[in-house]
Design a protein around this motif. Structure first.
Motif, short mmCIF file in Angstrom:
data_model
loop_
_atom_site.label_atom_id
_atom_site.label_comp_id
_atom_site.label_asym_id
_atom_site.label_seq_id
_atom_site.Cartn_x
_atom_site.Cartn_y
_atom_site.Cartn_z
N GLY A 134 33.36 33.82 39.00
CA GLY A 134 32.68 34.78 39.81
C GLY A 134 32.51 34.73 41.05
N GLY A 135 32.03 35.27 42.03
CA GLY A 135 32.72 35.62 43.57
C GLY A 135 32.76 34.50 44.35
N GLY A 136 33.44 34.77 45.04
CA GLY A 136 33.83 33.60 46.51
C GLY A 136 34.74 33.19 45.68
N PRO A 137 34.76 31.36 46.38
CA PRO A 137 36.00 30.27 45.91
C PRO A 137 35.78 29.79 44.24
CG PRO A 137 34.82 29.83 47.99
CD PRO A 137 33.99 30.73 47.54
N ILE A 138 36.80 29.56 43.79
CA ILE A 138 36.88 29.26 42.00
C ILE A 138 37.64 28.07 41.89
CG2 ILE A 138 36.74 31.68 40.73
CD1 ILE A 138 39.43 31.07 40.37
N GLY A 139 38.18 27.74 43.56
CA GLY A 139 39.31 26.53 43.66
C GLY A 139 39.73 26.35 44.88
N TYR A 140 41.04 25.77 45.17
CA TYR A 140 41.46 25.85 46.22
C TYR A 140 42.84 25.54 46.58
CZ TYR A 140 37.85 25.99 49.81
OH TYR A 140 37.03 26.68 50.82
N PHE A 141 43.99 26.19 46.65
CA PHE A 141 45.17 26.19 46.92
C PHE A 141 45.62 24.77 47.70
CE2 PHE A 141 44.82 29.88 45.55
CZ PHE A 141 46.17 30.35 44.78
N ALA A 145 43.24 26.52 51.77
CA ALA A 145 42.55 28.31 52.00
C ALA A 145 42.28 27.73 50.18
CB ALA A 145 44.03 28.81 51.50
N ALA A 146 41.20 28.89 50.31
CA ALA A 146 40.45 29.85 48.55
C ALA A 146 40.61 30.41 47.79
CB ALA A 146 39.19 29.96 49.57
N MET A 147 40.78 29.99 46.62
CA MET A 147 41.06 30.65 45.58
C MET A 147 39.96 32.29 45.20
SD MET A 147 42.36 29.91 41.05
CE MET A 147 44.07 28.79 42.06
N PHE A 148 40.20 32.44 45.04
CA PHE A 148 39.23 33.37 44.45
C PHE A 148 39.95 34.35 43.03
CE2 PHE A 148 36.21 35.46 47.73
CZ PHE A 148 36.28 34.70 48.34
N ASN A 149 38.71 34.49 42.07
CA ASN A 149 39.55 35.27 40.95
C ASN A 149 40.20 37.18 41.66
OD1 ASN A 149 37.34 36.49 40.98
ND2 ASN A 149 35.92 36.37 39.44
N SER A 150 40.39 37.02 40.22
CA SER A 150 41.29 38.82 40.22
C SER A 150 40.09 40.00 40.19
CB SER A 150 42.01 38.98 38.93
OG SER A 150 41.90 38.25 38.01
N TRP A 151 38.81 39.61 40.31
CA TRP A 151 38.22 40.61 40.61
C TRP A 151 37.50 40.44 41.96
CZ3 TRP A 151 32.21 39.44 40.57
CH2 TRP A 151 31.01 40.16 40.66
N ASP A 152 36.88 42.33 42.53
CA ASP A 152 37.16 42.80 44.54
C ASP A 152 36.16 42.72 43.95
OD1 ASP A 152 36.39 44.77 43.56
OD2 ASP A 152 37.76 46.51 44.38
N ALA A 153 34.80 42.54 43.71
CA ALA A 153 33.12 42.50 43.59
C ALA A 153 32.67 43.95 43.12
CB ALA A 153 32.86 41.85 45.02
N TYR A 154 33.59 44.54 42.65
CA TYR A 154 32.73 45.89 42.81
C TYR A 154 33.08 45.96 39.99
CZ TYR A 154 32.33 47.71 46.82
OH TYR A 154 31.92 47.89 48.07
N SER A 155 32.45 46.18 39.99
CA SER A 155 32.01 46.51 38.79
C SER A 155 31.07 47.85 38.55
CB SER A 155 30.63 45.80 38.27
OG SER A 155 31.49 44.34 38.24
N GLN A 165 28.38 46.95 43.91
CA GLN A 165 29.06 45.53 44.05
C GLN A 165 28.35 44.81 44.01
OE1 GLN A 165 29.32 44.69 48.67
NE2 GLN A 165 30.90 43.79 48.58
N ASN A 166 28.67 43.90 43.22
CA ASN A 166 28.04 42.93 42.86
C ASN A 166 26.40 42.31 41.66
OD1 ASN A 166 29.36 40.54 44.64
ND2 ASN A 166 27.85 41.05 46.47
N ILE A 167 27.53 43.51 40.69
CA ILE A 167 26.03 43.55 39.71
C ILE A 167 27.02 42.82 38.41
CG2 ILE A 167 25.26 45.65 40.77
CD1 ILE A 167 26.91 47.39 38.47
N THR A 168 26.10 43.13 37.67
CA THR A 168 26.29 42.13 35.68
C THR A 168 27.05 43.72 35.50
OG1 THR A 168 24.79 40.63 36.05
CG2 THR A 168 25.94 41.33 34.10
N GLY A 169 28.52 43.96 35.60
CA GLY A 169 29.08 45.06 35.11
C GLY A 169 30.22 44.24 33.82
N TYR A 170 30.52 45.39 33.20
CA TYR A 170 31.93 44.74 31.54
C TYR A 170 32.10 45.74 32.25
CZ TYR A 170 27.70 43.03 29.94
OH TYR A 170 25.92 42.00 29.54
N TRP A 171 32.71 46.06 32.95
CA TRP A 171 34.66 46.79 33.52
C TRP A 171 34.44 46.41 34.96
CZ3 TRP A 171 37.82 48.80 30.24
CH2 TRP A 171 37.25 49.08 29.18
N ASN A 172 34.88 45.46 35.94
CA ASN A 172 35.03 44.60 37.06
C ASN A 172 36.31 45.07 37.36
OD1 ASN A 172 32.56 42.74 36.71
ND2 ASN A 172 33.60 42.79 34.49
N ARG A 173 36.08 45.60 38.50
CA ARG A 173 37.83 46.18 39.14
C ARG A 173 38.62 45.18 39.52
NH1 ARG A 173 35.80 50.55 44.01
NH2 ARG A 173 36.02 48.75 44.95
#
Length: 578
Positions: A134-141, A145-155, A165-173
């Motif tokens: 999901g959004g936010g840190p999914i791990g740490y380098f 520094a934080a690792m985010f996934n490949s999503w820009d929070a828009y669907s 922004q920040n909805i449950t969508g199936y096409w994620n930017r």
């Protein structure tokens, strides 16, 4: 901030040995080389060109009013977890950031100290049903520094027929495609002040020696054009406990002697190649199979039309996984699974591990899915925590807890030059002696060059012993305070330096124990750590709480329980400070 003068000593011919590290990469791969150096940013292109970086900053929206040290400042571990405390700020110079490719619109946020405590599982588990990130840190380098996934929070929203922004969508930017203009030269930016990477981090890779070149004039990092000769280092750890390596791995997954090459992502753009659906022709009416599995929905999900920014590659789901197109991984096709990893041997795991790999093209440009896929291979049980509620080992303490190392002095014509590891903002004192008893101050208030201290005597003093100690440190914005709530048993228990521990002490049966609630004069651990509270409501058992200093002596210690006279004193052995 006043600190204790703890000298480091060397004679003119003394060479100091390096201490060995533990062999667990989950605790020793964190990049702490610059944990005593202030984080810095370039605020614009001109400051980057001129090499004018700031250690405090504000743009009116985000404020870093005191210097903060770079990245990882604390590392703790138990049998189940590894904990890191980090400012979240890179150890290279971060920035600048803009909203557009021509750099005329400044990015609205600058990074600030995040004071984060994050944990990763030490023993990963692999579930049958995978979890999407999901959004936010999914791990740490490893630089904190934080690792985010490949999503820009828009669907894509089928309700409003817009990107929401920040909805449950199936096409994620895709963040790299849609936000890449706002990334600094290390492919990072910050939302609300949290510095994070979405893709290949070249500056960190350069610091780790991973096939990256740096132009000292333009301050730009590029993939080296030379043939890679070594396996990439660990760049990050995800919340499922698996490592993320740079892009170069062994050619054959289970053979460390097979040579090194770039790992190829298993994803391709859905443009008709390799039998993929050509979205430009048919439109976004079907999800790729990897998304169907991960989201557990029908493939019939309508997405955005091909207008405006919604060109092919705008969304993560604009990519297909080759395995779903009937193409198997091989040295001639691709290496990485749909989670962007593989099971393989690595330098840190010669017996094999599952590992993610950063994906780049032959020229170093990030390619989908960048760091890891949209789903985790393992169970993402790690994450941000507010404190530590178990007994842990202290693996690393940074900033003012760092111990300086004095290098072997250099001597030329009787003039001695000293150099030592230092913390930025520290003040150091240099002393000399001929007999190791009487010391003469040669210089006080010596300021280091960031993390390197230096001093050259002005008169010939080669036949001396020298010592250097830090006498103070400037105020700084700490990475936060780690709270501990642990319990242990004596004899046979243990606790870590820097923790507060409640110890249940079983008294020896000889001499006979005093009755319950007998007055206790003192309970002392290790010869100098006095308990802050004591109870003995059960005969033969004393419960005491100790706050163990970060510089306490490690190893086996005694606990001495002294009751009010005429009751006896008891010494309990085999309690360990880690």
């Amino acid at each position: 901030m006043k600190t204790i003068f703890t000298p480091i000593v060397a004679g003119v011919f003394l060479t100091l040995a390096m201490s060995a590290r533990a062999d667990d990469p989950r605790t020793n791969s964190w990049f702490t080389t610059y944990s005593g150096q202030y984080a810095r940013i370039y605020t614009n292109d001109l400051s980057r060109t001129n090499g004018k970086a700031l250690t405090t900053w504000t743009n009116g929206t985000t404020i870093q009013s005191l210097p903060a040290y770079c990245g990882v400042q604390e590392v703790y571990s138990s049998s189940n977890w590894v904990y890191i405390r980090s400012t979240g700020l890179g150890s290279f110079v971060m920035g600048p950031w803009y909203l557009n490719a021509v750099h005329t619109q400044p990015f609205p946020n600058w990074p600030v100290n995040q004071k984060t405590l994050y944990r990763i599982p030490r023993v990963p588990t692999v579930p049958t049903t995978k979890t999407s990130s999901g959004g936010g840190p999914i791990g740490y380098f490893v630089d904190g520094a934080a690792m985010f996934n490949s999503w820009d929070a828009y669907s894509w929203s089928t309700v409003s027929n817009t990107d929401a922004q920040n909805i449950t969508g199936y096409w994620n930017r895709d963040a790299y495609v849609n936000e890449g203009a706002s990334f600094d030269p290390n492919n990072a930016h910050q939302a609300g002040g949290q510095y994070h990477y979405h893709a290949n981090p070249p500056a960190l890779r350069y610091q780790l020696g991973d096939h990256i070149d740096f132009n000292s004039v333009t301050k730009i990092y590029t993939e080296s054009t030379n043939t890679p000769t070594k396996h990439s280092p660990i760049l990050a750890w995800t919340s499922d406990g698996y490592p993320v390596y740079g892009p170069y791995g062994y050619s054959i997954s289970n053979n460390a002697s097979s040579g090194v090459r770039r790992m190829i992502s298993g994803y391709v753009l859905r443009n008709g190649q390799f039998g993929s659906e050509n979205l430009t022709n048919v439109g976004r009416i079907h999800l790729p199979q990897w998304a169907v599995r991960l989201f557990n929905v029908s493939s019939n999900q309508v997405g955005a039309p091909f207008t405006g920014i919604h060109t092919n590659s705008c969304y993560m789901e604009d990519n297909d996984y080759l395995g779903d197109l009937g193409i198997a991984p091989s040295t001639n096709t691709y290496d990485l699974d749909e989670y962007n990893g593989r099971y393989c041997v690595t330098p840190e795991f010669p017996g094999g591990t599952y590992a993610y790999f950063v994906s780049v093209s032959s020229n170093g440009a990030p390619v989908f899915p960048y760091n890891i896929g949209r789903g985790f291979y393992g169970s993402p049980t790690g994450g941000t925590v507010t404190g530590i509620s178990e007994t842990v080992v202290t693996n690393f303490l940074g900033n003012t807890n760092l111990t300086s190392t004095l290098n072997s002095p250099t001597v030329k014509n009787g003039t001695v030059t000293l150099s030592w590891s230092a913390i930025e903002g520290g003040s150091y004192q240099v002393e000399a002696t001929t007999n190791l008893t009487t010391w003469t101050v040669l210089g006080g208030g010596v300021s280091p060059n960031q993390i390197i201290g230096g001093y050259t005597n002005l008169t010939p003093l080669d036949k001396r012993f020298y010592r250097v100690g830090r006498t103070s440190a400037a105020s700084f914005d700490s990475a936060g305070t780690t709270t501990f709530s642990t319990s242990s048993v004596a004899p046979g228990g243990s606790a870590s330096r820097g923790t507060t521990v409640t110890v249940t002490i079983t008294l020896p049966s000889s001499p006979p124990n005093p009755p319950a609630n007998a007055p206790i004069t003192s309970v002392v651990l290790g010869g100098g750590i006095t308990s802050t509270s004591n109870t003995d409501s059960t005969q033969g058992t004393v419960i005491s709480t100790f706050t163990i200093p970060s510089n306490a002596t490690t190893g086996a210690q005694n606990i001495v329980v002294t009751f009010q006279s005429p009751a006896p004193t008891y010494t309990i052995s085999s309690f360990t400070i880690n």
